[in-house]
Scaffold this motif. Structure first.
Motif, PDB file in Angstrom:
ATOM      1  N   HIS A   1       0.834  -1.214   0.000  1.00  0.00           N
ATOM      2  CA  HIS A   1       0.000   0.000   0.000  1.00  0.00           C
ATOM      3  C   HIS A   1       0.862   1.256   0.000  1.00  0.00           C
ATOM      4  O   HIS A   1       2.081   1.191   0.098  1.00  0.00           O
ATOM      5  CB  HIS A   1      -1.003  -0.003   1.146  1.00  0.00           C
ATOM      6  CG  HIS A   1      -0.419   0.056   2.527  1.00  0.00           C
ATOM      7  ND1 HIS A   1       0.247  -0.991   3.101  1.00  0.00           N
ATOM      8  CD2 HIS A   1      -0.409   1.050   3.453  1.00  0.00           C
ATOM      9  CE1 HIS A   1       0.639  -0.654   4.322  1.00  0.00           C
ATOM     10  NE2 HIS A   1       0.267   0.582   4.559  1.00  0.00           N
TER      11      HIS A   1
ATOM     12  N   HIS B   1       1.233   3.958   2.053  1.00  0.00           N
ATOM     13  CA  HIS B   1       1.870   4.627   3.199  1.00  0.00           C
ATOM     14  C   HIS B   1       3.397   4.628   3.037  1.00  0.00           C
ATOM     15  O   HIS B   1       3.977   3.620   2.619  1.00  0.00           O
ATOM     16  CB  HIS B   1       1.507   3.909   4.506  1.00  0.00           C
ATOM     17  CG  HIS B   1       0.198   4.371   5.086  1.00  0.00           C
ATOM     18  ND1 HIS B   1      -0.603   3.551   5.836  1.00  0.00           N
ATOM     19  CD2 HIS B   1      -0.429   5.570   5.027  1.00  0.00           C
ATOM     20  CE1 HIS B   1      -1.679   4.230   6.215  1.00  0.00           C
ATOM     21  NE2 HIS B   1      -1.596   5.457   5.738  1.00  0.00           N
TER      22      HIS B   1
ATOM     23  N   HIS C   1      -7.264  -1.243   4.866  1.00  0.00           N
ATOM     24  CA  HIS C   1      -6.443  -0.386   5.750  1.00  0.00           C
ATOM     25  C   HIS C   1      -6.466   1.072   5.279  1.00  0.00           C
ATOM     26  O   HIS C   1      -6.849   1.962   6.031  1.00  0.00           O
ATOM     27  CB  HIS C   1      -5.043  -0.985   5.767  1.00  0.00           C
ATOM     28  CG  HIS C   1      -3.974  -0.139   6.342  1.00  0.00           C
ATOM     29  ND1 HIS C   1      -3.954   0.241   7.665  1.00  0.00           N
ATOM     30  CD2 HIS C   1      -2.854   0.399   5.782  1.00  0.00           C
ATOM     31  CE1 HIS C   1      -2.876   0.981   7.884  1.00  0.00           C
ATOM     32  NE2 HIS C   1      -2.197   1.095   6.761  1.00  0.00           N
TER      33      HIS C   1
HETATM   34 ZN   LIG Z   1      -0.102   1.518   6.527  1.00  0.00          ZN
END
Ligand SMILES: [Zn+2]
Length: 469
Positions: A64, A66, A165
């Protein structure tokens, strides 16, 4: 003899710097390539040489957007990696925003360091990477959708599943073959909570031999989400709130969009019509556009609330929401002394426009500050949570007269119960290696899993540097 192994290079006994090297016969794949974040001493480790040659990698699979999972991609590209970066389509869109922002911060950090070095007569050092390095990495991205098998080569294929998430976050299901041996590996990435806003629940039920599993909140549960909604309702509905402004420091990706969604959904119950709502962060505005574009990734409740044209629907539900792009628009908020809800970054009040709003408002007793995210030690956000009488902004001590509310239930991570539930749904009871958690969280989760699933092989990545599968 077959050779299938994982080497854990980051996010072993900490929650940043996610990076795992997978070897399958002659091929090397990297799962995530994240920045180490935290103190200066931690972050300096980002510039240390990697233990492998980036040019030797076949591909990178990214869970992902982030930065603690994606933030070293421009660096590894600069160092010679030129294969594909497999990522979900929404992850690619978010990475374009976040990696550019990260590059600008790296350049700013380097300027500060170099001013200090110049005073000592030392030569300048380059930033970790710059915007040009980000632009060089972007063409390597290979955007994919959930559930579609991607064949990297004859020995490695994988597919993404929804991790719930942040938008586009993935659980990676890998099928690895060498010398007639087949291994199924699950990499959880970061797992979202069950029943979080906007996104679907994390998928599970996989048939696997081994799971690399995150454990950030392995030792505790979050506050109940329903209680969180009641707390927010009480703040916005209270008569005393409306005498001043409300500041909500929020992370630009994920938390800001959750807040807007909850505002749209609960506008009437929370009596939000009497407020002017400002999203005061160019990065949060860009991330909101990405969230609105990928509405097919929403859960049923968010789809019912925002419909097929979420951008128009959001405007319709929140006509009093304003996006502040320019610094002038941001500064204009200072002239409003009551009735404004200001969502601004950074999430821990260490930078960005929220610092300016705090400076203008935190000394007034009519102001309320609503803390909705994690606050690390040493940050102004943490000082507010801890009830300090003063906070320090740009070296100036500012009296805190504002009322501070700490709202605990809006986490993007699964708590302990949700982590156990996610694992429970895998009938083959695969062996587990815990990553992405501090020591106490991992030890607690390990003990809990052994108790709940007798005979289960579960260990911490810190205890197995090289895992043979
Ligand atoms: Zn994360």
């Amino acid at each position: 003899m077959h050779k299938i192994s994982v080497k854990f290079l980051g996010a072993i006994k900490e929650v940043t710097g996610s990076c795992h090297l997978l070897t399958v016969g002659p091929h090397k794949i990297l799962l995530d390539c994240g920045l180490i974040q935290g103190s200066y001493k931690d972050e300096i480790r980002n510039s240390e040489p990697l233990s492998f040659d980036p040019a030797s990698l076949t591909a990178i699979v990214l869970s992902h957007a982030h930065l603690d999972h994606s933030g070293r991609l421009p660096l590894i590209t600069k160092q010679g990696f030129d294969g594909r970066i497999y990522a979900h389509t929404a992850t690619y869109d978010l990475c374009r925003i976040m990696l550019r922002d990260s590059a600008k911060l790296q350049q700013k950090d380097a300027e500060i360091t170099n001013r200090k070095r110049a005073r000592k007569g030392l030569p300048p050092v380059p930033p970790l990477y710059d915007v040009e390095d980000v632009e060089a990495a972007e063409p390597l991205f290979f955007p994919c959708e959930y559930h579609q098998w991607q064949t990297i080569n004859e020995q490695i294929r994988f597919r993404f599943h929804d991790a719930g998430h942040i938008l586009g976050s993935c659980i990676v299901e890998l099928e690895l073959q060498d010398h007639g041996v087949v291994r199924r590996l699950i990499f959880s990435g970061d797992l979202g909570p069950y029943q979080g806003p906007i996104l679907r629940d994390p998928e599970s039920g996989f048939d696997a031999d081994h799971v690399i599993m995150e454990s950030t909140y392995g030792d505790r549960d979050h506050r109940r989400f329903d209680d969180t909604l009641s707390e927010l309702e009480a703040i916005f509905n209270s008569e005393s709130s409306s005498r001043g402004n409300i500041i909500i420091p929020a992370f630009a990706v994920g938390r800001a969009q959750e807040l807007l969604y909850l505002f749209a959904k609960h506008r009437q119950r929370w009596h939000l019509d009497r407020w002017q709502i400002f999203l005061d962060s160019p990065m949060a505005i860009s991330a909101t556009e990405v969230y609105l574009k990928h509405h097919c990734l929403y859960d049923a409740e968010a789809r019912a609330t925002l419909g097929e044209r979420p951008a128009q629907k959001l405007k319709q539900l929140l006509p009093n929401l304003m996006f502040c792009e320019s610094p002038e628009e941001s500064m204009a908020i200072n002239r409003i002394h009551h009735g404004a809800i200001i969502i601004a970054g950074s999430g821990m009040c260490t930078g960005g426009r929220v610092k300016h709003h705090l400076k203008h408002l935190v000394w007034r007793d009519t102001t309320q500050v609503v803390i909705v995210g994690f606050q690390a030690h040493g940050t102004p956000g943490r000082a507010l949570v801890d009830g300090n009488h003063f906070i320090r902004l740009w070296g100036e001590a500012i009296k805190v007269r504002a009322k501070v509310h700490t709202i605990g239930g809006l986490s993007a991570h699964a708590g302990q119960t949700d982590l156990l539930r996610w694992y429970q749904q895998m009938p083959s009871r695969p062996a587990v290696t815990l990553v992405h958690g501090e020591e106490q969280a991992q030890e607690t989760l390990k003990a809990k899993m052994r108790e709940q699933f007798p005979g289960l092989s579960v260990r911490r990545a810190v205890d197995v540097e090289l895992l043979a599968l």
